[in-house]
Scaffold this active site. Structure first.
Site, PDB file in Angstrom:
ATOM      1  N   GLU A  91     -40.812  -3.474  15.887  1.00  0.00           N
ATOM      2  CA  GLU A  91     -42.072  -2.812  15.903  1.00  0.00           C
ATOM      3  C   GLU A  91     -43.152  -3.243  16.882  1.00  0.00           C
ATOM      4  OE1 GLU A  91     -40.704  -2.884  11.466  1.00  0.00           O
ATOM      5  OE2 GLU A  91     -39.824  -3.511  13.578  1.00  0.00           O
ATOM      6  N   ASN A  92     -43.187  -4.685  17.164  1.00  0.00           N
ATOM      7  CA  ASN A  92     -44.158  -4.935  17.815  1.00  0.00           C
ATOM      8  C   ASN A  92     -44.232  -4.812  19.478  1.00  0.00           C
ATOM      9  OD1 ASN A  92     -41.936  -6.855  17.656  1.00  0.00           O
ATOM     10  ND2 ASN A  92     -43.440  -8.645  18.447  1.00  0.00           N
TER      11      ASN A  92
END
Length: 220
Positions: free
Chosen positions: A50-51
């Protein structure tokens, strides 16, 4: 290898068997982060974070960590050929658009309907729900890997979750230190038992009705 580490890797190794060549896969923190270490060399997948990474590889060797390269949990990772970087908005766009084939998440509780609680224990400090709610609802297949019971020896698979939910009716499969259970329209189906446990022991440690597969496999 310590017993706890051995069990965690056994669970991760079984989860890795659900991944097929060419998939896009997201891994939660904890036991799921061990999954890439158990993929066969001929299985090529793109691990998503997700980063903002697509193409994470195995955990780096000690001393080989890149301080600027980590997963969504902040742990060091490596990358594979063809990997790409992007901002968090693009990462979540991929999730919400349904591009993820599998997400493998840790769990605090799972209900017999596939409800998932995995982000907060009331009274404990946590940074927030993060991407878990999007992953749980938008990935094509949601696999939860966790210990079968909590530290008090109580079942984590229940008729109804007691902890705040991450998402409802989202879990497809549960892999624990004792078993592999599929969530079906007809309830929970016990498909595999991890030796030395028996189907009866698994049923006793499960807080919901458990149907036993006619083709039950005992994993040595």
């Amino acid at each position: 290898m310590s017993m706890d580490k051995e069990i965690r890797n056994r669970i991760a190794k079984r989860a890795a068997q659900e991944i097929q060549n060419g998939m896009i896969v997201n891994l939660g923190i904890g036991i799921p982060s061990l999954v890439p270490n158990h993929l066969p060399e001929d299985v090529h997948v793109m691990f998503h974070a997700e980063n903002g990474i697509l193409g994470m590889g195995k955990s780096p060797e000690k001393g080989e960590e890149d301080p600027t390269l980590c997963n969504a949990g902040g742990f060091p990772v490596t990358i594979t050929p063809g990997a790409s970087y992007f901002d968090s908005a693009a990462a979540f766009g991929m999730i919400r658009s349904g591009y993820l084939d599998i997400t493998i998440l840790g769990g605090l509780e799972v209900s017999e309907k596939g409800d998932l609680a995995n982000w907060i224990v009331p009274g404990k400090r946590v940074p927030g729900i993060g991407g878990a709610m999007e992953l749980a609802k938008k990935a094509k297949k949601v696999i939860v890997i966790m210990n079968h019971c909590n530290k008090k020896g109580e079942p984590k698979i229940l008729q109804s979750c007691t902890l705040p939910l991450t998402a409802k009716e989202c879990v497809s499969m549960i892999i624990t230190d004792m078993s592999v259970i599929e969530v079906t329209n007809h309830g929970l189906l016990l498909k595999e038992v991890m030796a030395p446990f028996t189907a009866e022991e698994v049923a006793q440690k499960t807080g919901a009705a458990l149907n036993i597969s006619e083709n039950l496999i005992v994993v040595k």
